[in-house]
Design an enzyme around this catalytic site. Structure first.
Site, PDB file in Angstrom:
ATOM      1  N   LYS A 179      -0.785   3.677 -11.156  1.00 24.71           N
ATOM      2  CA  LYS A 179       0.255   2.728 -11.597  1.00 24.71           C
ATOM      3  C   LYS A 179      -0.309   1.306 -11.684  1.00 24.71           C
ATOM      4  O   LYS A 179      -0.146   0.618 -12.688  1.00 24.71           O
ATOM      5  CB  LYS A 179       1.461   2.742 -10.617  1.00 24.71           C
ATOM      6  CG  LYS A 179       2.061   4.116 -10.390  1.00 24.71           C
ATOM      7  CD  LYS A 179       3.228   4.095  -9.420  1.00 24.71           C
ATOM      8  CE  LYS A 179       2.893   3.732  -7.994  1.00 24.71           C
ATOM      9  NZ  LYS A 179       2.072   4.728  -7.271  1.00 24.71           N
ATOM     10  N   ARG A 194      11.872   3.086  -5.577  1.00 26.79           N
ATOM     11  CA  ARG A 194      11.292   4.203  -4.835  1.00 26.79           C
ATOM     12  C   ARG A 194      12.363   5.047  -4.161  1.00 26.79           C
ATOM     13  O   ARG A 194      12.037   6.057  -3.534  1.00 26.79           O
ATOM     14  CB  ARG A 194      10.402   3.632  -3.749  1.00 26.79           C
ATOM     15  CG  ARG A 194       8.907   3.791  -3.995  1.00 26.79           C
ATOM     16  CD  ARG A 194       8.218   3.081  -2.868  1.00 26.79           C
ATOM     17  NE  ARG A 194       6.894   3.507  -2.629  1.00 26.79           N
ATOM     18  CZ  ARG A 194       5.817   2.877  -3.083  1.00 26.79           C
ATOM     19  NH1 ARG A 194       5.933   1.840  -3.875  1.00 26.79           N
ATOM     20  NH2 ARG A 194       4.633   3.300  -2.751  1.00 26.79           N
ATOM     21  N   ARG A 230     -10.842   3.849  -3.111  1.00 27.41           N
ATOM     22  CA  ARG A 230     -10.355   2.629  -3.772  1.00 27.41           C
ATOM     23  C   ARG A 230     -10.755   1.343  -3.051  1.00 27.41           C
ATOM     24  O   ARG A 230     -10.779   1.259  -1.844  1.00 27.41           O
ATOM     25  CB  ARG A 230      -8.833   2.669  -3.864  1.00 27.41           C
ATOM     26  CG  ARG A 230      -8.259   1.331  -4.348  1.00 27.41           C
ATOM     27  CD  ARG A 230      -6.815   1.368  -4.660  1.00 27.41           C
ATOM     28  NE  ARG A 230      -6.005   1.872  -3.583  1.00 27.41           N
ATOM     29  CZ  ARG A 230      -4.699   2.081  -3.693  1.00 27.41           C
ATOM     30  NH1 ARG A 230      -4.099   1.847  -4.847  1.00 27.41           N
ATOM     31  NH2 ARG A 230      -4.006   2.521  -2.676  1.00 27.41           N
ATOM     32  N   ARG A 248      -7.640  -1.263   1.522  1.00 29.48           N
ATOM     33  CA  ARG A 248      -6.305  -1.371   2.115  1.00 29.48           C
ATOM     34  C   ARG A 248      -6.204  -0.628   3.443  1.00 29.48           C
ATOM     35  O   ARG A 248      -6.784   0.445   3.585  1.00 29.48           O
ATOM     36  CB  ARG A 248      -5.258  -0.825   1.128  1.00 29.48           C
ATOM     37  CG  ARG A 248      -4.717  -1.892   0.214  1.00 29.48           C
ATOM     38  CD  ARG A 248      -3.903  -1.346  -0.900  1.00 29.48           C
ATOM     39  NE  ARG A 248      -2.872  -0.362  -0.545  1.00 29.48           N
ATOM     40  CZ  ARG A 248      -2.035   0.154  -1.412  1.00 29.48           C
ATOM     41  NH1 ARG A 248      -2.076  -0.225  -2.673  1.00 29.48           N
ATOM     42  NH2 ARG A 248      -1.137   1.039  -1.040  1.00 29.48           N
TER      43      ARG A 248
HETATM   44  P1  AP5 Z   1      -4.195   2.752  -8.455  1.00 33.04           P
HETATM   45  O1  AP5 Z   1      -3.982   2.290  -9.847  1.00 33.04           O
HETATM   46  O2  AP5 Z   1      -4.502   1.715  -7.415  1.00 33.04           O
HETATM   47  O3  AP5 Z   1      -2.988   3.712  -8.003  1.00 33.04           O
HETATM   48  P2  AP5 Z   1      -1.472   3.379  -7.673  1.00 33.04           P
HETATM   49  O4  AP5 Z   1      -0.634   4.416  -8.320  1.00 33.04           O
HETATM   50  O5  AP5 Z   1      -1.167   1.944  -7.986  1.00 33.04           O
HETATM   51  O6  AP5 Z   1      -1.517   3.663  -6.107  1.00 33.04           O
HETATM   52  P3  AP5 Z   1      -0.970   2.834  -4.871  1.00 33.04           P
HETATM   53  O7  AP5 Z   1      -1.661   3.420  -3.667  1.00 33.04           O
HETATM   54  O8  AP5 Z   1      -1.118   1.361  -5.059  1.00 33.04           O
HETATM   55  O9  AP5 Z   1       0.507   3.236  -4.879  1.00 33.04           O
HETATM   56  P4  AP5 Z   1       1.468   3.203  -3.738  1.00 33.04           P
HETATM   57  O10 AP5 Z   1       2.698   3.462  -4.472  1.00 33.04           O
HETATM   58  O11 AP5 Z   1       1.173   4.111  -2.603  1.00 33.04           O
HETATM   59  O12 AP5 Z   1       1.245   1.731  -3.076  1.00 33.04           O
HETATM   60  P5  AP5 Z   1       2.130   0.430  -3.092  1.00 33.04           P
HETATM   61  O13 AP5 Z   1       1.223  -0.713  -3.013  1.00 33.04           O
HETATM   62  O14 AP5 Z   1       3.166   0.485  -4.156  1.00 33.04           O
HETATM   63  O15 AP5 Z   1      -5.378   3.848  -8.471  1.00 33.04           O
HETATM   64  C1  AP5 Z   1      -5.870   4.428  -7.278  1.00 33.04           C
HETATM   65  C2  AP5 Z   1      -7.391   4.662  -7.409  1.00 33.04           C
HETATM   66  O16 AP5 Z   1      -7.636   5.643  -8.431  1.00 33.04           O
HETATM   67  C3  AP5 Z   1      -8.172   3.392  -7.840  1.00 33.04           C
HETATM   68  O17 AP5 Z   1      -9.397   3.362  -7.141  1.00 33.04           O
HETATM   69  C4  AP5 Z   1      -8.388   3.584  -9.356  1.00 33.04           C
HETATM   70  O18 AP5 Z   1      -9.588   2.971  -9.800  1.00 33.04           O
HETATM   71  C5  AP5 Z   1      -8.435   5.104  -9.487  1.00 33.04           C
HETATM   72  N1  AP5 Z   1      -7.851   5.574 -10.757  1.00 33.04           N
HETATM   73  C6  AP5 Z   1      -6.697   5.140 -11.332  1.00 33.04           C
HETATM   74  N2  AP5 Z   1      -6.442   5.813 -12.471  1.00 33.04           N
HETATM   75  C7  AP5 Z   1      -7.459   6.724 -12.600  1.00 33.04           C
HETATM   76  C8  AP5 Z   1      -7.775   7.717 -13.585  1.00 33.04           C
HETATM   77  N3  AP5 Z   1      -6.964   7.929 -14.638  1.00 33.04           N
HETATM   78  N4  AP5 Z   1      -8.894   8.461 -13.391  1.00 33.04           N
HETATM   79  C9  AP5 Z   1      -9.711   8.263 -12.318  1.00 33.04           C
HETATM   80  N5  AP5 Z   1      -9.482   7.313 -11.369  1.00 33.04           N
HETATM   81  C10 AP5 Z   1      -8.358   6.567 -11.498  1.00 33.04           C
HETATM   82  O19 AP5 Z   1       2.926   0.588  -1.700  1.00 33.04           O
HETATM   83  C11 AP5 Z   1       2.295   0.437  -0.453  1.00 33.04           C
HETATM   84  C12 AP5 Z   1       3.338   0.479   0.649  1.00 33.04           C
HETATM   85  O20 AP5 Z   1       4.269  -0.631   0.499  1.00 33.04           O
HETATM   86  C13 AP5 Z   1       4.245   1.719   0.684  1.00 33.04           C
HETATM   87  O21 AP5 Z   1       3.646   2.795   1.369  1.00 33.04           O
HETATM   88  C14 AP5 Z   1       5.479   1.157   1.414  1.00 33.04           C
HETATM   89  O22 AP5 Z   1       5.266   1.040   2.798  1.00 33.04           O
HETATM   90  C15 AP5 Z   1       5.599  -0.245   0.843  1.00 33.04           C
HETATM   91  N6  AP5 Z   1       6.443  -0.316  -0.384  1.00 33.04           N
HETATM   92  C16 AP5 Z   1       6.015  -0.711  -1.624  1.00 33.04           C
HETATM   93  N7  AP5 Z   1       7.016  -0.660  -2.511  1.00 33.04           N
HETATM   94  C17 AP5 Z   1       8.108  -0.217  -1.837  1.00 33.04           C
HETATM   95  C18 AP5 Z   1       9.443   0.074  -2.227  1.00 33.04           C
HETATM   96  N8  AP5 Z   1       9.865  -0.084  -3.496  1.00 33.04           N
HETATM   97  N9  AP5 Z   1      10.294   0.532  -1.269  1.00 33.04           N
HETATM   98  C19 AP5 Z   1       9.907   0.692   0.009  1.00 33.04           C
HETATM   99  N10 AP5 Z   1       8.646   0.443   0.443  1.00 33.04           N
HETATM  100  C20 AP5 Z   1       7.746  -0.002  -0.476  1.00 33.04           C
END
Ligand code: AP5
Length: 221
Positions: A14, A89, A128, A162
């Protein structure tokens, strides 16, 4: 102006695709994960409260994240449109987003599900790293940091991992995704808004598929 949601489990790509849409289409990325990490690193009271929850991989309360999104949406218009990354979410967050957009006279134009298999997520998450200055996303194997250790986008050497990018926290994050977030797939399908892309394809191929769904509309905005 086009507003979109990128929906998918941790590691689906994402953030990677959102960054490209910002560069290519002038859209504004609203990542609740980034906002929460910013709050914790700036040491605000809310940041301290959510730090342990995030490190465990659990979801922060709806009240906090809806408040963060409300603040961004009401503080000015994004002419290229918004990319909601990691929000909504829960069903309560989805309802709140719908209400907020209609209050502001805006619409939700695309909900794009990034389909991936759980097996690839461990490798993606544990490999990552991210630029601490501009947020550029890297991967040890598929998108390594250049040999000089400098970010390709801004030249910073502040490349970080992270705290929640480990196998234990990932298990909890995946459980939270299936329990609380995946019902949104049915929710948006029922509203006729759900579209899907193959998140297992290479980064460029996923970008092309998303671009095909969006057409030229945001570029013209
Ligand atoms: P990346 O693009 O970083 O993946 P992502 O989907 O953004 O993954 P996240 O881990 O950031 O998502 P998340 O939803 O767990 O975290 P968030 O920060 O929102 O890609 C990942 C890796 O794969 C990278 O190294 C990239 O290079 C590689 N890659 C990407 N695409 C690829 C491809 N096509 N092929 C090969 N490699 C690829 O949330 C973190 C925390 O915040 C949550 O756990 C929660 O505690 C809190 N939080 C955030 N939002 C909310 C909410 N709305 N409600 C409640 N709690 C929340």
């Amino acid at each position: 102006m086009t507003n979109i949601i990128l929906l998918g489990p941790p590691g689906a790509g994402k953030g990677t695709q959102a960054k490209r849409l910002v560069e290519e289409r002038g859209m504004v990325q609203l990542s609740t994960g980034d906002m929460l990490r910013e709050a914790r690193s700036s040491g605000t009271e809310m940041g301290q409260r959510v730090a342990a929850v995030m490190d465990r991989g659990e979801l922060v309360t709806d009240e906090i994240v809806i408040g963060l999104i409300r603040e961004k949406l009401t503080s000015g218009a994004a002419h290229g449109g918004y990319i909601f990354d990691g929000f909504p979410r829960t069903l309560a967050q989805a309802d709140a987003l719908g209400a907020l957009l209609s209050e502001l006279g805006q619409s939700l134009d695309h909900v794009i599900e990034m389909r991936v298999d759980d097996e690839v997520l461990v490798a993606r998450i544990t490999g990552r790293s991210t630029c601490g200055n501009c947020g550029e996303v890297y991967h040890d194997v598929t998108r390594p940091v250049p040999a000089d250790g400098k970010c390709v986008n801004c030249g910073s050497t502040e490349i970080k991992r992270r705290a929640d990018d480990n196998e234990d926290a990932l298990r909890t994050r995946l459980l939270a995704y299936y329990k609380q977030t995946s019902p949104l797939i049915g929710y948006y399908h029922a509203k006729g808004q759900l579209e899907s892309v193959n998140g297992l394809a290479a980064i460029e191929a996923v970008a092309a598929e998303i671009s095909g769904l969006l057409g030229s509309q945001t570029q013209d905005a």
